[in-house]
Design a protein around this motif. Structure first.
Motif, PDB file in Angstrom:
ATOM      1  N   PHE A  55       0.851  -1.187   0.000  1.00 43.09           N
ATOM      2  CA  PHE A  55       0.000   0.000   0.000  1.00 43.09           C
ATOM      3  C   PHE A  55       0.882   1.231   0.000  1.00 43.09           C
ATOM      4  CE2 PHE A  55       0.808  -0.742   4.517  1.00 43.09           C
ATOM      5  CZ  PHE A  55       1.014   0.534   5.023  1.00 43.09           C
ATOM      6  N   PHE A  56       0.341   2.324  -0.489  1.00 39.16           N
ATOM      7  CA  PHE A  56       1.036   3.600  -0.292  1.00 39.16           C
ATOM      8  C   PHE A  56       0.047   4.629   0.228  1.00 39.16           C
ATOM      9  CE2 PHE A  56       0.046   3.883  -4.913  1.00 39.16           C
ATOM     10  CZ  PHE A  56      -0.452   5.179  -5.050  1.00 39.16           C
ATOM     11  N   PRO A 165     -12.677   8.267 -13.610  1.00 40.16           N
ATOM     12  CA  PRO A 165     -12.531   8.096 -15.058  1.00 40.16           C
ATOM     13  C   PRO A 165     -12.688   9.438 -15.787  1.00 40.16           C
ATOM     14  CG  PRO A 165     -13.924   6.386 -14.150  1.00 40.16           C
ATOM     15  CD  PRO A 165     -13.693   7.361 -13.041  1.00 40.16           C
ATOM     16  N   GLY A 166     -11.789   9.690 -16.708  1.00 46.27           N
ATOM     17  CA  GLY A 166     -11.847  10.937 -17.466  1.00 46.27           C
ATOM     18  C   GLY A 166     -10.847  11.981 -17.021  1.00 46.27           C
ATOM     19  N   TRP A 167     -10.276  11.800 -15.813  1.00 48.39           N
ATOM     20  CA  TRP A 167      -9.257  12.739 -15.341  1.00 48.39           C
ATOM     21  C   TRP A 167      -7.878  12.200 -15.705  1.00 48.39           C
ATOM     22  CZ3 TRP A 167      -9.504  17.585 -13.385  1.00 48.39           C
ATOM     23  CH2 TRP A 167     -10.761  18.046 -12.981  1.00 48.39           C
ATOM     24  N   GLY A 168      -7.397  12.567 -16.896  1.00 44.79           N
ATOM     25  CA  GLY A 168      -6.061  12.169 -17.309  1.00 44.79           C
ATOM     26  C   GLY A 168      -5.984  10.726 -17.761  1.00 44.79           C
ATOM     27  N   ASN A 169      -4.769  10.332 -18.132  1.00 43.72           N
ATOM     28  CA  ASN A 169      -4.543   9.006 -18.680  1.00 43.72           C
ATOM     29  C   ASN A 169      -3.718   8.105 -17.766  1.00 43.72           C
ATOM     30  OD1 ASN A 169      -5.858   9.673 -21.173  1.00 43.72           O
ATOM     31  ND2 ASN A 169      -4.011  10.809 -21.774  1.00 43.72           N
ATOM     32  N   ALA A 170      -3.430   8.546 -16.552  1.00 42.67           N
ATOM     33  CA  ALA A 170      -2.587   7.760 -15.648  1.00 42.67           C
ATOM     34  C   ALA A 170      -3.284   6.469 -15.256  1.00 42.67           C
ATOM     35  CB  ALA A 170      -2.252   8.571 -14.402  1.00 42.67           C
ATOM     36  N   THR A 171      -2.566   5.374 -15.375  1.00 42.27           N
ATOM     37  CA  THR A 171      -3.076   4.079 -14.932  1.00 42.27           C
ATOM     38  C   THR A 171      -2.659   3.849 -13.485  1.00 42.27           C
ATOM     39  OG1 THR A 171      -1.092   2.883 -15.606  1.00 42.27           O
ATOM     40  CG2 THR A 171      -2.814   3.194 -17.279  1.00 42.27           C
ATOM     41  N   ALA A 172      -3.240   2.843 -12.860  1.00 44.01           N
ATOM     42  CA  ALA A 172      -2.840   2.492 -11.501  1.00 44.01           C
ATOM     43  C   ALA A 172      -1.357   2.123 -11.473  1.00 44.01           C
ATOM     44  CB  ALA A 172      -3.694   1.343 -10.981  1.00 44.01           C
ATOM     45  N   GLU A 173      -0.890   1.441 -12.515  1.00 45.61           N
ATOM     46  CA  GLU A 173       0.523   1.067 -12.586  1.00 45.61           C
ATOM     47  C   GLU A 173       1.410   2.312 -12.648  1.00 45.61           C
ATOM     48  OE1 GLU A 173       3.568  -1.638 -15.335  1.00 45.61           O
ATOM     49  OE2 GLU A 173       1.471  -1.385 -15.918  1.00 45.61           O
ATOM     50  N   ASP A 174       0.957   3.327 -13.380  1.00 45.82           N
ATOM     51  CA  ASP A 174       1.711   4.583 -13.439  1.00 45.82           C
ATOM     52  C   ASP A 174       1.867   5.186 -12.047  1.00 45.82           C
ATOM     53  OD1 ASP A 174       1.929   4.459 -16.225  1.00 45.82           O
ATOM     54  OD2 ASP A 174       0.077   5.596 -16.534  1.00 45.82           O
ATOM     55  N   LEU A 175       0.796   5.135 -11.255  1.00 46.21           N
ATOM     56  CA  LEU A 175       0.848   5.707  -9.911  1.00 46.21           C
ATOM     57  C   LEU A 175       1.846   4.955  -9.035  1.00 46.21           C
ATOM     58  CD1 LEU A 175      -2.986   6.255  -9.321  1.00 46.21           C
ATOM     59  CD2 LEU A 175      -1.284   7.973  -9.963  1.00 46.21           C
ATOM     60  N   ASN A 177       4.407   3.393  -9.988  1.00 44.04           N
ATOM     61  CA  ASN A 177       5.761   3.691 -10.470  1.00 44.04           C
ATOM     62  C   ASN A 177       6.266   5.046  -9.977  1.00 44.04           C
ATOM     63  OD1 ASN A 177       5.958   1.275 -11.873  1.00 44.04           O
ATOM     64  ND2 ASN A 177       5.236   2.144 -13.804  1.00 44.04           N
ATOM     65  N   GLU A 178       5.356   5.868  -9.458  1.00 51.40           N
ATOM     66  CA  GLU A 178       5.740   7.196  -8.962  1.00 51.40           C
ATOM     67  C   GLU A 178       5.752   7.250  -7.436  1.00 51.40           C
ATOM     68  OE1 GLU A 178       6.836   9.855 -10.619  1.00 51.40           O
ATOM     69  OE2 GLU A 178       6.810   8.609 -12.438  1.00 51.40           O
ATOM     70  N   THR A 179       6.028   6.118  -6.801  1.00 52.46           N
ATOM     71  CA  THR A 179       6.093   6.088  -5.338  1.00 52.46           C
ATOM     72  C   THR A 179       7.536   5.933  -4.875  1.00 52.46           C
ATOM     73  OG1 THR A 179       5.761   3.686  -5.230  1.00 52.46           O
ATOM     74  CG2 THR A 179       3.797   5.086  -5.136  1.00 52.46           C
ATOM     75  N   GLU A 180       7.753   6.325  -3.625  1.00 49.82           N
ATOM     76  CA  GLU A 180       9.054   6.148  -2.989  1.00 49.82           C
ATOM     77  C   GLU A 180       8.834   5.918  -1.501  1.00 49.82           C
ATOM     78  OE1 GLU A 180      11.252   9.742  -3.584  1.00 49.82           O
ATOM     79  OE2 GLU A 180       9.917  10.956  -2.322  1.00 49.82           O
ATOM     80  N   GLU A 181       9.824   5.378  -0.827  1.00 49.63           N
ATOM     81  CA  GLU A 181       9.699   5.095   0.602  1.00 49.63           C
ATOM     82  C   GLU A 181      10.005   6.347   1.410  1.00 49.63           C
ATOM     83  OE1 GLU A 181      12.338   2.218   2.835  1.00 49.63           O
ATOM     84  OE2 GLU A 181      10.579   0.927   2.503  1.00 49.63           O
ATOM     85  N   ILE A 182       9.183   6.597   2.427  1.00 50.44           N
ATOM     86  CA  ILE A 182       9.362   7.758   3.289  1.00 50.44           C
ATOM     87  C   ILE A 182       9.178   7.342   4.749  1.00 50.44           C
ATOM     88  CG2 ILE A 182       8.502   9.366   1.532  1.00 50.44           C
ATOM     89  CD1 ILE A 182       5.889   9.557   3.230  1.00 50.44           C
ATOM     90  N   ASP A 183       9.578   8.224   5.654  1.00 54.44           N
ATOM     91  CA  ASP A 183       9.298   8.046   7.070  1.00 54.44           C
ATOM     92  C   ASP A 183       7.988   8.743   7.390  1.00 54.44           C
ATOM     93  OD1 ASP A 183      11.630   6.630   8.132  1.00 54.44           O
ATOM     94  OD2 ASP A 183      12.743   8.413   7.540  1.00 54.44           O
ATOM     95  N   ARG A 188       8.332   3.128   7.921  1.00 53.31           N
ATOM     96  CA  ARG A 188       8.798   3.275   6.544  1.00 53.31           C
ATOM     97  C   ARG A 188       7.659   2.820   5.644  1.00 53.31           C
ATOM     98  NH1 ARG A 188      12.556   6.551   5.314  1.00 53.31           N
ATOM     99  NH2 ARG A 188      13.240   5.323   3.530  1.00 53.31           N
ATOM    100  N   VAL A 189       7.058   3.763   4.929  1.00 57.40           N
ATOM    101  CA  VAL A 189       5.917   3.454   4.069  1.00 57.40           C
ATOM    102  C   VAL A 189       6.145   4.071   2.692  1.00 57.40           C
ATOM    103  CG1 VAL A 189       4.301   3.343   6.001  1.00 57.40           C
ATOM    104  CG2 VAL A 189       4.633   5.511   4.783  1.00 57.40           C
ATOM    105  N   LEU A 190       5.379   3.605   1.716  1.00 58.50           N
ATOM    106  CA  LEU A 190       5.430   4.184   0.385  1.00 58.50           C
ATOM    107  C   LEU A 190       4.490   5.375   0.292  1.00 58.50           C
ATOM    108  CD1 LEU A 190       5.400   1.001  -1.909  1.00 58.50           C
ATOM    109  CD2 LEU A 190       7.346   2.497  -1.417  1.00 58.50           C
ATOM    110  N   ALA A 191       4.896   6.367  -0.494  1.00 55.52           N
ATOM    111  CA  ALA A 191       4.062   7.534  -0.779  1.00 55.52           C
ATOM    112  C   ALA A 191       4.435   8.037  -2.163  1.00 55.52           C
ATOM    113  CB  ALA A 191       4.280   8.630   0.262  1.00 55.52           C
ATOM    114  N   LEU A 192       3.597   8.882  -2.723  1.00 56.57           N
ATOM    115  CA  LEU A 192       3.906   9.454  -4.028  1.00 56.57           C
ATOM    116  C   LEU A 192       5.153  10.341  -3.954  1.00 56.57           C
ATOM    117  CD1 LEU A 192       0.362  10.543  -5.283  1.00 56.57           C
ATOM    118  CD2 LEU A 192       1.735   8.652  -6.173  1.00 56.57           C
ATOM    119  N   LYS A 193       5.936  10.318  -5.012  1.00 61.98           N
ATOM    120  CA  LYS A 193       7.063  11.239  -5.106  1.00 61.98           C
ATOM    121  C   LYS A 193       6.530  12.674  -5.146  1.00 61.98           C
ATOM    122  CE  LYS A 193       9.829   7.887  -7.721  1.00 61.98           C
ATOM    123  NZ  LYS A 193      10.456   7.569  -9.019  1.00 61.98           N
ATOM    124  N   PRO A 194       7.345  13.663  -4.776  1.00 61.86           N
ATOM    125  CA  PRO A 194       6.846  15.048  -4.669  1.00 61.86           C
ATOM    126  C   PRO A 194       6.143  15.558  -5.923  1.00 61.86           C
ATOM    127  CG  PRO A 194       9.005  14.886  -3.655  1.00 61.86           C
ATOM    128  CD  PRO A 194       8.745  13.553  -4.300  1.00 61.86           C
TER     129      PRO A 194
END
Length: 222
Positions: A55-56, A165-175, A177-183, A188-194
């Motif tokens: 999860f993130f 649906p309809g807001w952009g073309n980002a897929t769940a996989e795209d999201l 791929n834009e995560t990183e580990e943070i405190d 230590r959990v995943l969250a979206l990159k800035p």
């Protein structure tokens, strides 16, 4: 919460005396919610990690800590997480077994645009719990699980996508791929990159109904 925190440095100023109690109460409430958010994240980590259930975390708690610098500086009422869509069915019974309860506002589906209701809710009774759940599943792409008032945790919003649906073309996989580990809350959990978090925050603000838009949404982006 941010406003009261900023003013607290002048708490002894005579001009603030009339609102001192309200400022103190706001800060106390913010601290209570921060503590409840930490308990909620620790619970989720404890049940997800042994099951290898990824999860993130998004929105309130991550913004509070990593943009505002303190969980008590930004108000939030739940903890938002994203899990893979094919694992939602696995997570739900775990939440229900641990005193979380699925919740949808009565008549929630009736607030959807007519074209959405016609396309997604055909054959379901308008205003029913089944219609509300189906709308959340197919359009809003998240479920909400609440807790009893005396529960020390916050409600959980479990997403499998962040945009309707309809807001952009980002897929769940795209999201993912834009995560990183943070405190966050000592974990230590995943969250979206800035950069991705900024885009999501801006879109989330734009999705609000006019009566739901807050100054807070602008603060998050700025």
């Amino acid at each position: 919460a941010l406003f009261s925190a900023r003013l607290s440095q002048w708490a002894n100023e005579p001009a603030l005396a009339p609102v001192a109690d309200r400022l103190a109460a706001a800060q106390q409430e913010a601290q209570v919610k921060a503590d409840r958010a930490e308990r909620t994240l620790r619970f989720l980590d404890e049940v997800a990690r042994p099951r290898d259930l990824p999860f993130f975390v998004v929105k309130g708690s991550t913004l509070a800590q990593h943009i505002y610098g303190d969980l008590t500086y930004r108000s939030f009422n739940d903890v938002d997480v994203v899990v893979p869509q094919d694992r939602v069915g696995e997570l739900e019974p775990i939440l229900l077994d641990n005193k979380f309860y699925f919740w949808a506002s009565p008549g929630y589906d009736l607030m959807a645009p007519p074209r959405v209701r016609r396309r997604l809710l055909k054959g379901l009774e308008p205003g029913s719990k089944a219609a509300a759940r189906k709308l959340l599943e197919l359009y809003h792409r998240h479920f909400t699980y609440v807790v009893q008032q005396d529960d020390p945790r916050l409600p959980l919003e479990v997403h499998w996508h962040l945009f309707t649906p309809g807001w952009g073309n980002a897929t769940a996989e795209d999201l993912w791929n834009e995560t990183e580990e943070i405190d966050l809350c000592g974990l230590r959990v995943l969250a979206l990159k800035p950069e991705a978090a900024l885009l999501h925050t801006a879109v989330h603000a734009m999705e609000q109904h006019p009566e739901e838009f807050k100054l807070l949404h602008l603060c998050d982006v700025v």
